[in-house]
Design a protein around this motif. Sequence first.
Motif, PDB file in Angstrom:
ATOM      1  N   GLY A 131     -72.839  27.623 -31.893  1.00 31.83           N
ATOM      2  CA  GLY A 131     -71.274  27.786 -32.122  1.00 31.83           C
ATOM      3  C   GLY A 131     -71.060  28.573 -33.535  1.00 31.83           C
ATOM      4  O   GLY A 131     -71.853  29.286 -34.193  1.00 31.83           O
ATOM      5  N   SER A 140     -69.541  24.903 -28.136  1.00 31.77           N
ATOM      6  CA  SER A 140     -68.206  25.550 -28.851  1.00 31.77           C
ATOM      7  C   SER A 140     -67.963  26.763 -28.654  1.00 31.77           C
ATOM      8  O   SER A 140     -67.635  27.397 -27.581  1.00 31.77           O
ATOM      9  CB  SER A 140     -68.367  25.180 -30.377  1.00 31.77           C
ATOM     10  OG  SER A 140     -67.238  25.196 -30.830  1.00 31.77           O
ATOM     11  N   LEU A 141     -67.956  27.878 -29.888  1.00 29.35           N
ATOM     12  CA  LEU A 141     -67.413  29.146 -29.420  1.00 29.35           C
ATOM     13  C   LEU A 141     -68.605  29.717 -28.595  1.00 29.35           C
ATOM     14  O   LEU A 141     -68.211  30.845 -27.833  1.00 29.35           O
ATOM     15  CB  LEU A 141     -67.174  30.095 -30.884  1.00 29.35           C
ATOM     16  CG  LEU A 141     -66.740  31.379 -30.684  1.00 29.35           C
ATOM     17  CD1 LEU A 141     -65.210  31.291 -30.412  1.00 29.35           C
ATOM     18  CD2 LEU A 141     -67.058  32.094 -31.980  1.00 29.35           C
ATOM     19  N   LEU A 144     -67.441  29.463 -25.179  1.00 35.58           N
ATOM     20  CA  LEU A 144     -66.411  30.353 -24.803  1.00 35.58           C
ATOM     21  C   LEU A 144     -67.253  31.735 -24.368  1.00 35.58           C
ATOM     22  O   LEU A 144     -66.770  32.265 -23.287  1.00 35.58           O
ATOM     23  CB  LEU A 144     -65.373  30.551 -25.835  1.00 35.58           C
ATOM     24  CG  LEU A 144     -64.366  31.504 -25.596  1.00 35.58           C
ATOM     25  CD1 LEU A 144     -63.337  31.055 -24.375  1.00 35.58           C
ATOM     26  CD2 LEU A 144     -63.441  31.640 -26.900  1.00 35.58           C
ATOM     27  N   ALA A 164     -65.054  26.241 -26.818  1.00 34.96           N
ATOM     28  CA  ALA A 164     -63.922  26.645 -27.634  1.00 34.96           C
ATOM     29  C   ALA A 164     -62.656  27.030 -26.644  1.00 34.96           C
ATOM     30  O   ALA A 164     -62.403  28.342 -27.145  1.00 34.96           O
ATOM     31  CB  ALA A 164     -64.318  27.231 -28.608  1.00 34.96           C
ATOM     32  N   GLU A 216     -59.052  28.082 -25.769  1.00 36.71           N
ATOM     33  CA  GLU A 216     -57.905  27.733 -26.555  1.00 36.71           C
ATOM     34  C   GLU A 216     -57.992  27.942 -27.982  1.00 36.71           C
ATOM     35  O   GLU A 216     -57.456  27.381 -28.886  1.00 36.71           O
ATOM     36  CB  GLU A 216     -56.758  26.871 -25.961  1.00 36.71           C
ATOM     37  CG  GLU A 216     -56.408  26.945 -24.617  1.00 36.71           C
ATOM     38  CD  GLU A 216     -55.977  25.387 -24.216  1.00 36.71           C
ATOM     39  OE1 GLU A 216     -55.465  24.792 -24.875  1.00 36.71           O
ATOM     40  OE2 GLU A 216     -56.072  25.291 -23.079  1.00 36.71           O
ATOM     41  N   PHE A 217     -59.090  28.548 -28.424  1.00 36.82           N
ATOM     42  CA  PHE A 217     -59.702  28.452 -29.761  1.00 36.82           C
ATOM     43  C   PHE A 217     -58.932  28.863 -30.815  1.00 36.82           C
ATOM     44  O   PHE A 217     -58.510  28.128 -31.723  1.00 36.82           O
ATOM     45  CB  PHE A 217     -61.033  29.352 -29.887  1.00 36.82           C
ATOM     46  CG  PHE A 217     -61.801  29.620 -31.235  1.00 36.82           C
ATOM     47  CD1 PHE A 217     -62.133  28.338 -31.708  1.00 36.82           C
ATOM     48  CD2 PHE A 217     -61.630  30.595 -32.061  1.00 36.82           C
ATOM     49  CE1 PHE A 217     -62.880  28.304 -32.925  1.00 36.82           C
ATOM     50  CE2 PHE A 217     -62.041  30.755 -33.181  1.00 36.82           C
ATOM     51  CZ  PHE A 217     -62.727  29.586 -33.720  1.00 36.82           C
ATOM     52  N   HIS A 265     -56.009  26.342 -31.270  1.00 33.79           N
ATOM     53  CA  HIS A 265     -56.585  25.091 -32.144  1.00 33.79           C
ATOM     54  C   HIS A 265     -56.873  25.492 -33.680  1.00 33.79           C
ATOM     55  O   HIS A 265     -56.510  24.573 -34.522  1.00 33.79           O
ATOM     56  CB  HIS A 265     -57.599  24.557 -31.440  1.00 33.79           C
ATOM     57  CG  HIS A 265     -57.438  24.183 -30.112  1.00 33.79           C
ATOM     58  ND1 HIS A 265     -56.271  23.305 -29.792  1.00 33.79           N
ATOM     59  CD2 HIS A 265     -57.906  24.341 -28.688  1.00 33.79           C
ATOM     60  CE1 HIS A 265     -56.358  23.082 -28.445  1.00 33.79           C
ATOM     61  NE2 HIS A 265     -57.129  23.621 -27.761  1.00 33.79           N
ATOM     62  N   TRP A 266     -57.311  26.594 -34.091  1.00 30.64           N
ATOM     63  CA  TRP A 266     -57.874  26.744 -35.319  1.00 30.64           C
ATOM     64  C   TRP A 266     -56.952  27.375 -36.318  1.00 30.64           C
ATOM     65  O   TRP A 266     -56.791  26.899 -37.387  1.00 30.64           O
ATOM     66  CB  TRP A 266     -59.082  27.865 -35.028  1.00 30.64           C
ATOM     67  CG  TRP A 266     -59.980  28.160 -36.271  1.00 30.64           C
ATOM     68  CD1 TRP A 266     -60.299  27.269 -37.329  1.00 30.64           C
ATOM     69  CD2 TRP A 266     -60.399  29.369 -36.794  1.00 30.64           C
ATOM     70  NE1 TRP A 266     -60.779  27.729 -38.287  1.00 30.64           N
ATOM     71  CE2 TRP A 266     -61.043  29.004 -38.249  1.00 30.64           C
ATOM     72  CE3 TRP A 266     -60.246  30.563 -36.426  1.00 30.64           C
ATOM     73  CZ2 TRP A 266     -61.443  29.958 -38.818  1.00 30.64           C
ATOM     74  CZ3 TRP A 266     -60.782  31.561 -37.286  1.00 30.64           C
ATOM     75  CH2 TRP A 266     -61.370  31.302 -38.424  1.00 30.64           C
ATOM     76  N   ILE A 321     -61.753  20.856 -30.902  1.00 34.05           N
ATOM     77  CA  ILE A 321     -61.187  21.283 -29.478  1.00 34.05           C
ATOM     78  C   ILE A 321     -60.789  20.071 -28.876  1.00 34.05           C
ATOM     79  O   ILE A 321     -61.814  19.668 -28.147  1.00 34.05           O
ATOM     80  CB  ILE A 321     -62.409  22.404 -28.861  1.00 34.05           C
ATOM     81  CG1 ILE A 321     -62.729  23.588 -29.775  1.00 34.05           C
ATOM     82  CG2 ILE A 321     -61.698  22.804 -27.603  1.00 34.05           C
ATOM     83  CD1 ILE A 321     -61.757  24.539 -29.968  1.00 34.05           C
ATOM     84  N   HIS A 361     -66.936  16.493 -31.745  1.00 38.39           N
ATOM     85  CA  HIS A 361     -67.267  17.917 -31.433  1.00 38.39           C
ATOM     86  C   HIS A 361     -68.687  17.977 -31.411  1.00 38.39           C
ATOM     87  O   HIS A 361     -69.216  18.900 -30.682  1.00 38.39           O
ATOM     88  CB  HIS A 361     -66.471  18.652 -32.101  1.00 38.39           C
ATOM     89  CG  HIS A 361     -66.432  20.118 -32.024  1.00 38.39           C
ATOM     90  ND1 HIS A 361     -66.053  20.694 -30.637  1.00 38.39           N
ATOM     91  CD2 HIS A 361     -67.097  21.350 -32.470  1.00 38.39           C
ATOM     92  CE1 HIS A 361     -66.240  22.118 -30.766  1.00 38.39           C
ATOM     93  NE2 HIS A 361     -66.900  22.389 -31.762  1.00 38.39           N
TER      94      HIS A 361
END
Length: 211
Positions: free
Chosen positions: A8, A71-72, A75, A96, A98-99, A102-103, A167, A191
């Motif tokens: 991630g 996570s990322l 994606l 992740a 809609e990362f 959310h971030w 997320i 998470h």
Amino acid sequence: MHYIYLHGFASSPNSAKARDISDRFAQIQTKLKIPNLNADDFSQLTITRQLTQVAAEFSNDSIPVTLIGSSLGGLTAAHLGEQYLQVQRLVLLAPAFEFLSHWLPKLGDEQIQGWQQEKYIMVYHYGEQRSIPLSYDFVTDAAQYQEKLLQRPIPTVILHGKNDEVIPIEASRDFGRSRPWVELVELDSDHALGNVMEETWQAIRLFCQLP
């Protein structure tokens, strides 16, 4: 089949999850590649760079690939699956989706404006255990990788904690709702999925038909 694990954001191949899954692959004598997506330059990280780096790990067009992304990394794995027919299965751990939506709100408008003006913001890197500057190019690049682009019907299992504070699980529910090839497994976790690694492994094993 080649297996590649994608860690991630602000993480590393030495994360607890990466090590756990790596150990389990070793126990069944199956090779798992875990590239370092920081590439010795976290400051210039972009999703595009991650895609290019991981695609370079695909040895030749004839060997299918299963991507396991956290996570990322999840994606990134999903977009690789869209772009490369060689990717034949996806395992997404709290991906992740809609990362940015959310971030970025957690940073606040003032901090985001400062980031745009200064070009860099300090981000705590869990793998390095220190803060490292990250270029605003990360945001402008990430904005182009939207879930609506992911339409290839590739066998996918998503494992997502119901109490995910980074997320929200709704992001994975939304993603799976319009994609019948996606199976969503909802877990009693956050998470990190740290308390459900055995369940996570059994789901991976079943989905990937591992010994």
